[in-house]
Design a protein around this motif. Structure first.
Motif, PDB file in Angstrom:
ATOM      1  N   VAL A   1      25.114 -16.263 -26.420  1.00 21.33           N
ATOM      2  CA  VAL A   1      24.331 -15.087 -26.789  1.00 21.33           C
ATOM      3  C   VAL A   1      25.036 -13.772 -26.476  1.00 21.33           C
ATOM      4  CG1 VAL A   1      22.238 -13.807 -26.195  1.00 21.33           C
ATOM      5  CG2 VAL A   1      22.099 -16.216 -26.825  1.00 21.33           C
TER       6      VAL A   1
ATOM      7  N   TYR B   1      23.874 -10.769 -19.463  1.00 13.39           N
ATOM      8  CA  TYR B   1      24.173 -11.547 -18.258  1.00 13.39           C
ATOM      9  C   TYR B   1      25.444 -12.402 -18.347  1.00 13.39           C
ATOM     10  CZ  TYR B   1      19.656 -10.283 -16.145  1.00 13.39           C
ATOM     11  OH  TYR B   1      18.599  -9.614 -15.594  1.00 13.39           O
ATOM     12  N   GLY B   2      25.795 -12.817 -19.539  1.00 14.85           N
ATOM     13  CA  GLY B   2      27.059 -13.529 -19.717  1.00 14.85           C
ATOM     14  C   GLY B   2      27.173 -14.851 -18.972  1.00 14.85           C
TER      15      GLY B   2
ATOM     16  N   CYS C   1      21.643  -9.936 -24.571  1.00 12.80           N
ATOM     17  CA  CYS C   1      21.483 -10.221 -23.150  1.00 12.80           C
ATOM     18  C   CYS C   1      22.845  -9.986 -22.499  1.00 12.80           C
ATOM     19  CB  CYS C   1      21.031 -11.661 -22.930  1.00 12.80           C
ATOM     20  SG  CYS C   1      20.931 -12.066 -21.171  1.00 12.80           S
TER      21      CYS C   1
ATOM     22  N   LYS D   1      25.917 -17.807 -13.079  1.00 15.77           N
ATOM     23  CA  LYS D   1      24.475 -17.583 -13.142  1.00 15.77           C
ATOM     24  C   LYS D   1      23.907 -17.485 -11.727  1.00 15.77           C
ATOM     25  CE  LYS D   1      20.565 -18.536 -16.055  1.00 15.77           C
ATOM     26  NZ  LYS D   1      20.125 -18.960 -17.358  1.00 15.77           N
TER      27      LYS D   1
HETATM   28  S1  SF4 Z   1      21.678 -18.123 -20.691  1.00 13.14           S
HETATM   29 FE1  SF4 Z   1      22.305 -16.274 -19.545  1.00 13.14          FE
HETATM   30  S2  SF4 Z   1      23.481 -14.997 -20.984  1.00 13.14           S
HETATM   31 FE2  SF4 Z   1      22.377 -16.555 -22.186  1.00 13.14          FE
HETATM   32  S3  SF4 Z   1      20.498 -15.509 -22.807  1.00 13.14           S
HETATM   33 FE3  SF4 Z   1      20.006 -16.643 -20.919  1.00 13.14          FE
HETATM   34  S4  SF4 Z   1      20.361 -15.191 -19.233  1.00 13.14           S
HETATM   35 FE4  SF4 Z   1      21.345 -14.329 -21.086  1.00 13.14          FE
END
Ligand code: SF4
Ligand code: B12
Length: 516
Positions: free
Chosen positions: A211, A204-205, A202, A320
């Motif tokens: 992750v 998005y960080g 993912c 986020k």
């Molecule tokens: S918390 Fe954010 S970085 Fe982690 S898996 Fe979900 S969307 Fe992706």
């Protein structure tokens, strides 16, 4: 060589789902070795019992995997096994983030002979062969010939022969309820939640999440065929054994590539491989109506959404801000119109949170279609940007909180409230969200829906309460049932009415409770 893969118990819940890493590594083990699996949540053991098992079974290598939350227990087990002369290799997110701790290179005690960093799909066969020769190295890292990190492509992906395993130990239905549910048919006396990964990564960080650092921002997918085939095998097996199988797509963000997710869901539908499923999808990706239609058509039932906060300043703080609280209601209504439940997850103790955050959040939650809210406190996991920020600003109160783990105990002081206040807010949020009164209101608000839809929603509410309030014994369940007796009575009365009606139509037809 005989190998044992061991997952320590989390001390909070019973095991309701197998841990995929163990089954995956077993499937990737070179021929000629035997692999045994023990999940401490299903088969609790203390150090002595585990060591006795290892010796009796003549195990030559023990592999232990754990999240940060269970690492102290994992170390204790590893210490006992090593003291008995059997080598231990550890893997998973925590030891990848702080390998020196497991290897005793940080001045502390050594707990593992070797650690597997990151994704071990490709290093595991080497670890096994080295251990068999008695030549374990200290560190196994997934790198190519030039020393550059290499992520498994997931194509091909090994077949995990779920149907050959005895999954009784992971049955979600408590033992005492099985014989009762058996009478109603449909296989509901036995429900297995099976983890399937369709992809990894993912980009998005989010600041608190491990992750992006662990799986990386390189997103990889299994082929649609490999996922569909796994589901077809599970479906056939469940039908033949009169059980229910539910799939948990454990991808970090199942719709991270919407085009691919739609194509996978279309293939599942075309192959008739539908099984009830759940997955984690971020709210921004659920704007797509066609995606939500396909989720419903492929039997998606529960979508876990990391909402985190209803406060945009908090979301910006943790990187986020692709989450838009103003659209949460629309997203949840879009799902509810198709009878899809949302598991909405919130974090308290974010920097802009103040006392009253639970009441403010609950007010919003109660204005949405009923879902299954879950609440946690902000936790700085090692190697996350959050950990570094709090460490640099001197705000970590328990920098190695994992070595002294206690559920719902914080490791830093939030900016605008105290640790005790955060805990009070969490307690309030859980208590109010799953009280008998709230359960009744939630069910009343969907009184126009089919009975099976409401029944499942109610049962899920009882289970979800157990995430915060331990209810692992029969008496805890009986108490819970007594407290919710009014709602239960209403559902049972309605069910009996429907049953009588169906008997009048077809005198010999068995009653089956069906998920829509
Ligand atoms: S918390 Fe954010 S970085 Fe982690 S898996 Fe979900 S969307 Fe992706
Ligand atoms: C499924 C899941 C859960 C399930 C776990 C139950 C289950 N039976 O699986 C549930 C929903 C209960 C859950 C809960 C939580 N989870 Co969770 N969860 C996941 C998730 C989405 C998938 C795990 C998985 O199976 N991955 C696929 C497998 C193949 O990957 P893997 O486990 O990492 O294994 C690979 C390697 O790590 C390595 N490996 C792993 N173990 C071992 C052992 C050996 C010996 C070797 C050689 C190699 C090895 O090899 C594997 C193949 O490459 C991960 C995120 C993710 N994508 O991994 C988060 C994740 C593991 N969870 C996380 C967290 C924080 C939690 C919670 C604490 C959240 C909360 N605040 O409540 C709770 C705690 C639960 C509890 N009570 O213990 C974090 C862990 C971070 C950390 N440093 O510990 C993760 C990474 C997500 C994140 N956002 O950061 N979770």
């Amino acid at each position: 060589m005989k190998i044992l893969l061991y997952n320590p118990d989390n001390g909070v819940t019973r095991n309701f789902m197998p841990h995929l890493w163990m089954f995956l590594l077993k499937a990737l083990t070179p021929a000629g070795h035997e692999v045994l699996l023990i999940d401490g949540n299903a088969r609790p053991m203390n150090e002595e019992e585990l060591v006795r098992y290892v010796i009796e079974q003549k195990i030559g290598l023990v592999g232990i995997g754990a999240m940060t939350r269970m690492i102290a227990r994992a170390y204790r087990m590893a210490d006992a096994i090593r003291a008995a002369g059997v080598p231990v290799v550890m893997g998973g997110p925590h030891v990848t983030e702080v390998p020196d701790e497991a290897l005793g290179r940080d001045g502390g005690k050594r707990h593992a002979d070797a650690v597997a960093l990151g994704e071990a799909d490709e290093t595991w066969p080497t670890i096994v062969e080295d251990a068999a020769k008695g030549q374990l190295k200290e560190i196994y890292a997934p790198v190519d010939e030039t020393g550059k990190e290499r992520k498994p492509s997931l194509q091909p992906y090994p077949d995990i022969p779920w149907e050959t395993y005895d999954l009784k130990q992971f049955d979600m239905i408590p033992k005492f309820a099985r014989s009762l549910l058996k009478r109603y048919g449909g296989g509901w006396q036995s429900i297995h939640l099976i983890p399937i990964e369709s992809g990894r990564g993912c980009p998005y960080g989010c600041e608190f999440c491990t992750v992006t650092g662990f799986f990386g921002d390189s997103i990889r997918f299994r082929s649609n065929k490999s996922v569909v085939d796994e589901m077809l095998r599970l479906k056939r097996h469940a039908r033949e054994n009169r059980q229910q199988a539910i799939i948990f797509f454990i991808d970090d963000n199942f719709a991270i590539n919407i085009k691919r997710t739609k194509s996978l869901l279309r293939d599942i539908i075309a192959a008739g491989a539908q099984l009830p499923w759940t997955a984690q999808i971020s709210a921004n990706l659920l704007r797509d109506e066609e995606l939500v239609d396909l989720i419903a058509a492929s039997d998606g039932k529960w979508i876990f959404i990391g909402m985190e906060s209803i406060d945009t300043a908090n979301l910006a703080d943790v990187n986020k801000n692709f989450n838009k609280p103003a659209e949460y209601a629309a997203v949840l209504n879009r799902l509810a119109e198709r009878n899809i439940y949302a598991i909405t997850s919130f974090i308290f103790g974010l920097d802009n949170d103040t006392p009253g955050v639970a009441a403010r959040t609950l007010e919003q939650v109660e204005s949405w279609p009923p879902g299954l809210p879950v609440f946690g406190q902000l936790t700085p996991f090692p190697s996350t940007p959050l950990y570094k920020r709090l460490e640099t600003s001197g705000r970590l109160t328990r920098p190695k909180h994992w070595l002294d783990f206690a559920p719902y105990q914080m490791a830093h002081t939030p900016l605008k409230m105290t640790i005790a206040e955060t805990h009070k807010e969490l307690n309030l949020a859980w208590t109010n969200s799953y009280s008998p009164e709230r359960n009744k209101k939630a069910l009343d608000s969907i009184g126009d829906r089919r009975l099976d839809y409401r029944l499942i929603h109610f049962v899920m509410r009882l289970f979800f309460r157990g995430i915060y309030f331990p209810q692992m014994t029969k008496s805890a369940w009986l108490k819970l049932i007594a407290a919710n007796r009014r709602t239960i009575y209403k559902l049972v009365r309605e069910g009996a009415g429907e049953w009588r009606k169906s008997r009048r139509k077809k005198p010999d037809a068995p009653v089956s409770i069906r998920v829509q």
